[in-house]
Design a protein around this motif. Sequence first.
Motif, mmCIF file in Angstrom:
data_model
loop_
_atom_site.group_PDB
_atom_site.id
_atom_site.type_symbol
_atom_site.label_atom_id
_atom_site.label_comp_id
_atom_site.label_asym_id
_atom_site.label_seq_id
_atom_site.Cartn_x
_atom_site.Cartn_y
_atom_site.Cartn_z
ATOM 1 N N THR A 13 0.832 -1.201 0.000
ATOM 2 C CA THR A 13 0.000 0.000 0.000
ATOM 3 C C THR A 13 0.869 1.254 0.000
ATOM 4 O OG1 THR A 13 -1.738 -1.157 1.203
ATOM 5 C CG2 THR A 13 -1.800 1.225 1.250
ATOM 6 N N ASP A 14 1.934 1.256 0.802
ATOM 7 C CA ASP A 14 2.840 2.404 0.848
ATOM 8 C C ASP A 14 3.505 2.634 -0.500
ATOM 9 O OD1 ASP A 14 2.244 2.834 3.457
ATOM 10 O OD2 ASP A 14 4.031 1.864 4.271
ATOM 11 N N ASP A 15 3.947 1.565 -1.161
ATOM 12 C CA ASP A 15 4.581 1.692 -2.478
ATOM 13 C C ASP A 15 3.617 2.290 -3.494
ATOM 14 O OD1 ASP A 15 6.940 0.690 -1.552
ATOM 15 O OD2 ASP A 15 6.565 -1.364 -2.225
ATOM 16 N N GLU A 16 2.394 1.812 -3.495
ATOM 17 C CA GLU A 16 1.403 2.327 -4.438
ATOM 18 C C GLU A 16 1.092 3.792 -4.159
ATOM 19 O OE1 GLU A 16 -1.810 -0.346 -3.914
ATOM 20 O OE2 GLU A 16 -0.980 -1.877 -5.252
ATOM 21 N N GLU A 17 1.025 4.138 -2.879
ATOM 22 C CA GLU A 17 0.753 5.524 -2.513
ATOM 23 C C GLU A 17 1.891 6.438 -2.950
ATOM 24 O OE1 GLU A 17 -1.263 8.810 -0.847
ATOM 25 O OE2 GLU A 17 -1.897 6.791 -1.453
ATOM 26 N N ARG A 18 3.124 5.990 -2.771
ATOM 27 C CA ARG A 18 4.269 6.790 -3.229
ATOM 28 C C ARG A 18 4.232 7.002 -4.732
ATOM 29 N NH1 ARG A 18 7.154 4.213 1.129
ATOM 30 N NH2 ARG A 18 7.631 2.383 -0.124
ATOM 31 N N ARG A 19 3.907 5.958 -5.477
ATOM 32 C CA ARG A 19 3.843 6.091 -6.939
ATOM 33 C C ARG A 19 2.746 7.067 -7.358
ATOM 34 N NH1 ARG A 19 4.186 0.527 -6.840
ATOM 35 N NH2 ARG A 19 2.079 0.302 -7.671
ATOM 36 N N ARG A 20 1.609 7.010 -6.695
ATOM 37 C CA ARG A 20 0.526 7.941 -7.029
ATOM 38 C C ARG A 20 0.940 9.385 -6.773
ATOM 39 N NH1 ARG A 20 -3.160 3.949 -4.973
ATOM 40 N NH2 ARG A 20 -3.035 4.888 -2.897
ATOM 41 N N ARG A 21 1.558 9.612 -5.640
ATOM 42 C CA ARG A 21 1.953 10.981 -5.304
ATOM 43 C C ARG A 21 3.031 11.502 -6.255
ATOM 44 N NH1 ARG A 21 0.318 12.750 -0.085
ATOM 45 N NH2 ARG A 21 -0.962 11.181 0.945
ATOM 46 N N LEU A 22 3.960 10.642 -6.625
ATOM 47 C CA LEU A 22 4.976 11.050 -7.594
ATOM 48 C C LEU A 22 4.355 11.350 -8.951
ATOM 49 C CD1 LEU A 22 7.886 8.578 -6.738
ATOM 50 C CD2 LEU A 22 7.952 11.066 -6.528
ATOM 51 N N TRP A 24 1.225 12.421 -9.557
ATOM 52 C CA TRP A 24 0.517 13.699 -9.463
ATOM 53 C C TRP A 24 1.505 14.870 -9.513
ATOM 54 C CZ3 TRP A 24 -2.569 11.874 -4.563
ATOM 55 C CH2 TRP A 24 -3.549 10.964 -4.962
ATOM 56 N N THR A 25 2.596 14.756 -8.767
ATOM 57 C CA THR A 25 3.591 15.826 -8.739
ATOM 58 C C THR A 25 4.251 16.001 -10.096
ATOM 59 O OG1 THR A 25 4.028 15.302 -6.417
ATOM 60 C CG2 THR A 25 5.635 16.677 -7.540
ATOM 61 N N LEU A 26 4.552 14.900 -10.772
ATOM 62 C CA LEU A 26 5.165 14.959 -12.092
ATOM 63 C C LEU A 26 4.250 15.649 -13.089
ATOM 64 C CD1 LEU A 26 7.506 14.107 -13.951
ATOM 65 C CD2 LEU A 26 6.328 11.926 -14.302
#
Length: 312
Positions: A13-22, A24-26
């Motif tokens: 879950t943490d990995d998926e959340e990090r990818r989503r946030r990256l 959005w930021t990108l």
Amino acid sequence: MSHSPQGSSPQITDDEERRRRLTWTLTLTGSVFVAELVGAAVTGSLALLVDAGHMLTDLSVLTASLVTAILVRRKPNSMRTWGWARLEVITAAGGALALLFVGLYALVEAGLRLFGGADDGIRDVGLLLFFGILGLCANVGSMLILSSRRSDNMNMRAAFLEVINDALGSVAVVVSAVVMMTTGWVGFDAVAGGVIALMMIPRAFLLLRNAMRVLLEETPDGLDLTAVREHMERVPHVVAVHDLHASTVSTGMPVLMAHVEVDDGLTMEQASGILEQLQECLRRHFPVSVSHTTFQLEPVGYRSRHPERVHS
């Protein structure tokens, strides 16, 4: 060591959340980069051009960070025994080098505009202010997206630092536009560009230094190998500890290895007990700095009988 399914779910879950946030930021950073690039061309602003160049660096770092966040989830294999964990450090080092290059270029360009007669003037200060505010809003949004995950690993920390630098750069662009609107001195744009560059360079050095410490396999922060050796040598039947090494594979993956000289004539059961006591000793006294250990047990006199097998 095996892990239960319950223990692995939060990590996924943490990995998926990090990818989503990256992601959005990108997306947000990419949109503002295009806008600032157009704005720099229209207004002739060095500060805005440098900020756009900084955002281009951000785009490369964020893209690499996103790719890294995807690759590090791949399991280790016989070719890559640590998987892709080290990639986050390489990404951070590459981003730091790019950031350093942009900062040095901006300093040279600011000097040329201020003292070399290369300043063509700002064509539209009002438009410059608009793009500065637009970039600042985008950076604040990116900071909010990444803030809760910035301490997860070096990869996320590098991305967050890039966004902070961009936010400071956008503030400098806004201040530059306001000063030029109130004073009429267009040379302040070059000053603002130089200030943005000066904010980039120290952070680039810091990020590069931290990445190089990992790549050079330096001892993790806060870990005293002398103290580690002393604790290990207090374990019953341990005579001496040599070839003691500690390093970090990536964020949250410190490793330690050592050759442990023990009393001669021990049984397999006694040797197994020594290994358990060594690991328990390190877990108790160095819980944060040591997570993965490798010990080679050797009987007394092994080094003198097999010198070719012993490393300095």
